[in-house]
Structure formats: structure tokens, C-alpha cells
Design a protein around this motif. Sequence first.
Motif, PDB file in Angstrom:
ATOM      1  N   VAL A 178       0.705  -0.942  -0.493  1.00  0.00           N
ATOM      2  CA  VAL A 178       0.376   0.177   0.383  1.00  0.00           C
ATOM      3  C   VAL A 178       1.004   0.814   0.096  1.00  0.00           C
ATOM      4  CG1 VAL A 178      -1.481   1.180   1.187  1.00  0.00           C
ATOM      5  CG2 VAL A 178      -2.148  -1.579   1.500  1.00  0.00           C
ATOM      6  N   LEU A 179       0.599   2.160  -1.185  1.00  0.00           N
ATOM      7  CA  LEU A 179       1.430   3.463  -1.035  1.00  0.00           C
ATOM      8  C   LEU A 179       0.280   4.520  -0.781  1.00  0.00           C
ATOM      9  CD1 LEU A 179       3.272   3.973  -4.386  1.00  0.00           C
ATOM     10  CD2 LEU A 179       4.016   3.301  -2.506  1.00  0.00           C
ATOM     11  N   ILE A 180       0.435   5.379   0.391  1.00  0.00           N
ATOM     12  CA  ILE A 180      -0.242   6.219   1.184  1.00  0.00           C
ATOM     13  C   ILE A 180       0.523   7.352   0.481  1.00  0.00           C
ATOM     14  CG2 ILE A 180      -1.343   7.101   3.357  1.00  0.00           C
ATOM     15  CD1 ILE A 180      -0.483   4.886   4.615  1.00  0.00           C
ATOM     16  N   VAL A 181      -0.950   7.993  -0.105  1.00  0.00           N
ATOM     17  CA  VAL A 181      -0.479   8.942  -0.787  1.00  0.00           C
ATOM     18  C   VAL A 181      -0.998  10.274  -0.386  1.00  0.00           C
ATOM     19  CG1 VAL A 181       0.459  10.144  -3.092  1.00  0.00           C
ATOM     20  CG2 VAL A 181       0.666   7.861  -2.669  1.00  0.00           C
ATOM     21  N   GLY A 182      -0.630  11.582   0.550  1.00  0.00           N
ATOM     22  CA  GLY A 182      -1.467  13.058   0.460  1.00  0.00           C
ATOM     23  C   GLY A 182      -1.105  13.811  -0.585  1.00  0.00           C
ATOM     24  N   SER A 183      -0.132  15.215  -0.176  1.00  0.00           N
ATOM     25  CA  SER A 183      -0.438  16.039  -0.566  1.00  0.00           C
ATOM     26  C   SER A 183      -0.643  16.009  -2.362  1.00  0.00           C
ATOM     27  CB  SER A 183       0.382  16.734  -0.239  1.00  0.00           C
ATOM     28  OG  SER A 183       1.726  16.544  -0.454  1.00  0.00           O
TER      29      SER A 183
END
Length: 206
Positions: A178-183
Amino acid sequence: MIIQLALDRFSIPEAIEIASGAEAEVEWIEVGTSLIKEFGVKSIYEIKNRFPNKTIIADVKTFDNAKYEFELCFNAGADIATVMGAAPMVTIETCLEVAKKYEKKVMIDLLNTGEDNRHTIQHLQDVIVCKHISKDQQEEGDRAVWDQEKIPSYQQLAVAGGISLTSLPELNKMNPDVLIVGSAISKAKDPGQAAKEIKEAWRKLK
């Protein structure tokens, strides 16, 4: 491969608008800690209601009062809720019990987790562990790197912390699920296109 869109420091309508733009390119949508703190579990409910077919993560970062907090999250529609790996083990175990009762899942955030807890967590099955560089570390220019310690095959690995196109080659060494990507997505002019570019770049590394 799972892209988890992290939504933090927005209003609920703003978060929904961003997620709508990226919906086709992300598998999981995270109701960020700041959303939950500012707007309560209503934020979880409204985002799950808008995206019923997406896996919704409540990033509540539980450290205590596990049963109450996890039941709030799951009753509001979350599919996964987060607990800090540095919390007392009784707290983590309670989170797992509640998740099992609701047929949901637990993500354990390893940020600042001590060796004793890390050793115990390594033996937990059917959990997602998150290796995380904190927002404060990022904003202070801290050169911290993701912990490269391998996890057992029966655990899923998520990574979080300023992920962008340029950080993908380093992350590939860890082979996360899982890649958790925000901004990199949420603040892009076109969130959908940004998410698509990250997904395509990640596939090329595989």
C-alpha cells in the motif's frame, strides 16, 4: 498494488471533491486524523456514504480507549482503523478484537514504536503495518528514511510520508502493498491525473 489517498487538513466537502477527482485511480480512501479531529466521525460517515465501494480508512491513531474509538469508526462506516504501534499492547489487542467482531481490519502505525512492541507486532497475523515518516519530520526537513526491516509474509505493508514520484524508486526496495499518498495527489491541480501518474510510474518499477 493499492494506492491509499490520504485526506488531511480539508473540510469534508473539499475532501470529497478531491477524492471524486481521484476516485478512478485510487483503491483506498483515508479519512485523515485532522478531518476526524475537526469534524468527528461525521467525516468518516460522509466519505463512506459518498464512496460506498471504496475501502475507507479511519486514521484515528488510537493510543488508548481502543474499544470505544474503534467501534465509533466501524459504526461510522470505516473498513480499516489505525492504532499506534507505540500504544500499550492491551490497546492493540483490543483493537484487533473489535475489528474481528466487526469483520474489519487494523492498520498499526509503527511511528516511534519501541523494540519490545515491534517484536510483538511482528508476530501478529492479518494486520497491516504502516512504516511512516511523520508530517513534523517532513516539515522540519528531517532526513529520516523508511525503516527497511522486512515484515512477515502474513502482514501487509503500507508506507506513508511525503510520497511522490521522486520517492518511488526508494520505496520499491521495500516492496510495499500500500502506498499512502497525500499532498502529491490532494494538492495537485488535477488529482486524478496525479494519481494516475504515480500508479503508472509504480507499475514500471515492478
